[in-house]
Design an enzyme around this catalytic site. Structure first.
Site, PDB file in Angstrom:
ATOM      1  N   ASP A  27      32.855  32.309  43.994  1.00 31.95           N
ATOM      2  CA  ASP A  27      34.350  32.254  44.056  1.00 31.95           C
ATOM      3  C   ASP A  27      35.012  31.492  42.669  1.00 31.95           C
ATOM      4  OD1 ASP A  27      34.599  32.944  46.863  1.00 31.95           O
ATOM      5  OD2 ASP A  27      34.235  30.820  47.526  1.00 31.95           O
ATOM      6  N   LYS A  30      35.916  35.616  39.472  1.00 31.07           N
ATOM      7  CA  LYS A  30      35.476  36.732  39.011  1.00 31.07           C
ATOM      8  C   LYS A  30      36.638  37.987  39.102  1.00 31.07           C
ATOM      9  CE  LYS A  30      32.122  36.736  41.836  1.00 31.07           C
ATOM     10  NZ  LYS A  30      32.509  35.392  42.552  1.00 31.07           N
ATOM     11  N   GLY A  54      35.068  37.862  48.289  1.00 30.19           N
ATOM     12  CA  GLY A  54      36.314  37.796  48.480  1.00 30.19           C
ATOM     13  C   GLY A  54      36.653  37.692  47.225  1.00 30.19           C
ATOM     14  N   HIS A  55      37.453  38.580  46.540  1.00 31.05           N
ATOM     15  CA  HIS A  55      37.716  38.608  45.036  1.00 31.05           C
ATOM     16  C   HIS A  55      39.197  38.418  45.123  1.00 31.05           C
ATOM     17  CE1 HIS A  55      33.853  40.113  43.268  1.00 31.05           C
ATOM     18  NE2 HIS A  55      33.605  38.918  43.999  1.00 31.05           N
ATOM     19  N   GLN A 237      29.416  37.241  44.729  1.00 27.93           N
ATOM     20  CA  GLN A 237      28.582  35.876  44.797  1.00 27.93           C
ATOM     21  C   GLN A 237      28.537  35.147  43.391  1.00 27.93           C
ATOM     22  OE1 GLN A 237      27.248  38.895  46.711  1.00 27.93           O
ATOM     23  NE2 GLN A 237      28.848  38.167  47.918  1.00 27.93           N
TER      24      GLN A 237
END
Ligand code: GDP
Ligand code: IMO
Ligand code: MG
Length: 436
Positions: A27, A30, A54-55, A237
Site C-alpha cells: 500500500d 504503487k 488493491g491498487h 504487496q
C-alpha cells in the site's frame, strides 16, 4: 538555502524491463506511480500476487481500485499482461472487468493473460478462511482471498492453470482438486461458505475470461523487448511481505522483490533495468505481524486519519508508524533499487516533529540489520528527530518549491538509502507528483 540533492544519472536504456515495487509492507502507492509512469511504456505487466492486492488510481477525481488487472489499463495505448507469477480468482477478475465495462473502457485487445497463471478455486478461499480460523490469535491477518492455499498448490504441483480451462479434461481435474481440498477441510474448523453458489459463479466467470487472449507471455514479452518496446513490471504487496525476506510467517506467499519479476514473467536478470522502489514517507501495515515503528498514540491516529489508511481490498484499518530506515535500507538492498518514489509526504504536513528509525536496539544491542525473525527478538527503534514543515504541499510542482524542512527530510532519506528520489507524490491524484 537548501536545494534538492540530485544523486546519480537519469535512465536512458532499451531492451530492459523497468520495475515498480513496494519497499515496505504494501500500500505504498504503487498503483498511482504505475499510472503516472505508464505513459512512457508500451506494456505494463503484473508478475506476482493476486486479488490480495488493491491498487488505487485517482483519475480526474474518480477513484479506481484494481486487484489483478495491471494499473496501465486506463491508458488506451498500453498493453497489460497478467504474468505467470500471478494467481487469479476468476470471480474477482470478472468483477474488475465489469467495472471497466461500466465506464466504457475497451480492454479486450489490450489485456493478455499468461497461460501459466494459476487459478484460485472457491475451495482455496475456504481453506484460507479455515486455516486462519484454526490459527486463532496467531492468524496472519490474510486478506482471505485464497492466496496462500493457491500458491501451496502451485509449489505442491497440484495447481490448475489458466491454459488448462481450454483442455477437455478440465472439469475432471477441477473435481479431483476440489476433492483434495474438501478432504483437507475436514481437519479444520467449520466455516460458513456456500460452495455450490461460488462454484456456479466461478465457472460462469471462466466463460467470460475465455473471451480474452491467453498467451505464452514469456515469449511475447521477450519478443517485444527485441522490438524495442518498453515494459514496466508492476509489483504487488511490499518487500516486507516477501515469502523469503519478509517478516515470516506474517507474509504473503510470493516473491514480491525484484527477483520475482524474472520468474513471474520469464524475463532474464540481464533485462532488468530501472528498479523504482515505492516508499511512503511514513510506514503502514495491514494484518498481523511485527512492525517495529508502529505508533499507538495520537501521531499514529493522525497518520491514519490524514492518510485515509484503510485497506483498498478489505477496508481494514492500516496500522501506522514512523519511517524505518533499517527496514528501508534492507529492502533497497534486496531489490537493487535505482530510484525511489516517495509517496504521501503530504500526510506529514501538519506534524511539528517527524521521526525516523535510524537504527534498532535488538535485545538491547545497537544494530543496523533486520533480525531474521522479528518475533523472536525485542526490537526497539532508535529514533532521529526531524523538524516538520507545517505547510501544504498542494500545487508545488518542482523540488524548488518545496519547503526547506521537507527538502531536509527528503535529502536525509536519499542519503540514508544512497538512492535518488526521482518522484515525490503529494496527493492521491495523477497530477499531484513532483518529478525530481
Ligand atoms: P498500492 O497498493 O501500493 O497501490 O497502494 P493503495 O492504493 O493500497 O494505497 C495507497 C493510498 O494512498 C490510496 O488511497 C492512494 O489513492 C493514496 N495515495 C497515493 N499517493 C498518495 C499521496 O502522495 N498522498 C496521499 N495523500 N495519498 C496518496
Ligand atoms: P498491495 O498490492 C498490504 C497482507 C495481508 C496479510 C498478509 C498475507 O495493495 O500493496 P494474503 O492475503 O496474501 O495471504 O495476506 O499480507 N497483504 C497486504 N498488505 N497490501 C497488500 O497488497 C497486501 N496483500 C497482502 O494483510 O497481513
Ligand atoms: Mg494496496
Amino acid at each position: 538555502m537548501i536545494t534538492f540533492a540530485f544523486l546519480g544519472t537519469k535512465p536512458t536504456n532499451n531492451d530492459m524491463v523497468d520495475v515498480i515495487l513496494g519497499l515496505q509492507w504494501g500500500d505504498e502507492g504503487k498503483g498511482k506511480i504505475v499510472d503516472t509512469l505508464a505513459k512512457d511504456y508500451d506494456i505494463v505487466a503484473r508478475f506476482q500476487g493476486g486479488p490480495n492486492a488493491g491498487h488505487t488510481l485517482v483519475i480526474e477525481g474518480t477513484k479506481y481500485v484494481l486487484h489483478t488487472i495491471p494499473s496501465g489499463i486506463f491508458r488506451q495505448e498500453i498493453i497489460n499482461i497478467v504474468g505467470n507469477g500471478v494467481v487469479i480468482d476468476p470471480i474477482v477478475f470478472v468483477e474488475e472487468l465489469d467495472k471497466l465495462d461500466r465506464i466504457g473502457l475497451d480492454y479486450h485487445s489490450r489485456l493478455l493473460l499468461s497461460n501459466k497463471v494459476h487459478l484460485i478455486l472457491p475451495t482455496h478461499r475456504m481453506l484460507d478462511a479455515a486455516k486462519e480460523a484454526a490459527k486463532g490469535s496467531e492468524k496472519i491477518g490474510s486478506t482471505l482471498r485464497g492466496i496462500g492455499p493457491s500458491y501451496m498448490d502451485k509449489t505442491g504441483r497440484n495447481g490448475l492453470r489458466l491454459g488448462d480451462i481450454l483442455q477437455a479434461n478440465f472439469e475432471q481435474r477441477y473435481k479431483s482438486l476440489k476433492r483434495k481440498h474438501l478432504d483437507l477441510l475436514e481437519l479444520y474448523p467449520q466455516i460458513q461458505f456456500d460452495l455450490a453458489d461460488e462454484e456456479q459463479k466461478w465457472f460462469a466467470a471462466l466463460e467470460r475470461i475465455k473471451k480474452l487472449s491467453f498467451i505464452d507471455a514469456e515469449y511475447f514479452l521477450n519478443a517485444q523487448l527485441r522490438k524495442g518496446k518498453r515494459i514496466l513490471a508492476e509489483g504487488a504487496q511490499g518487500s516486507m511481505l516477501d515469502i523469503d525476506f519478509g517478516t515470516y510467517p506474517y507474509v504473503t506467499s510470493s516473491n514480491t522483490i525484484t527477483a520475482g519479476v524474472c520468474n513471474g514473467l520469464g524475463i532474464a536478470p540481464k533485462h532488468i533495468g530501472e528498479v523504482i522502489g515505492v516508499a511512503k514517507a511514513y510506514t503502514t501495515r495491514v494484518g498481523s505481524g511485527p512492525f517495529p515503528t508502529e505508533l499507538f498514540d495520537e501521531a499514529g491516529a493522525e497518520m491514519a486519519r490524514v492518510g485515509h489508511e484503510f485497506g483498498a481490498t478489505t477496508g481494514r484499518p492500516r496500522r501506522c508508524g514512523w519511517i524505518d530506515m533499517v527496514q528501508l535500507r534492507y529492502t533497497t538492498m534486496l531489490n537493487g533499487v535505482t530510484q525511489i518514489a516517495l509517496t504521501k509526504i503530504d500526510v506529514l504536513n501538519g506534524f511539528g516533529q517527524i521521526k525516523s528509525s535510524e537504527h534498532y536496539l535488538v535485545n538491547g544491542q545497537l544494530s543496523d540489520q533486520m533480525p531474521y525473525d522479528l518475533c523472536q527478538y525485542e526490537v526497539a527503534p532508535k529514533y532521529l528527530d526531524h523538524p516538520g514543515w507545517n505547510q501544504s504541499l498542494e500545487k508545488i510542482t518542482s523540488t524548488d518549491g518545496l519547503p526547506d524542512k521537507a527538502l531536509q527530510y527528503i535529502n536525509y532519506i536519499q542519503e540514508q538509502l544512497q538512492v535518488r528520489i526521482s518522484m515525490i507524490s503529494t496527493g492521491p491524484a495523477r497530477e499531484s507528483i513532483i518529478i525530481a
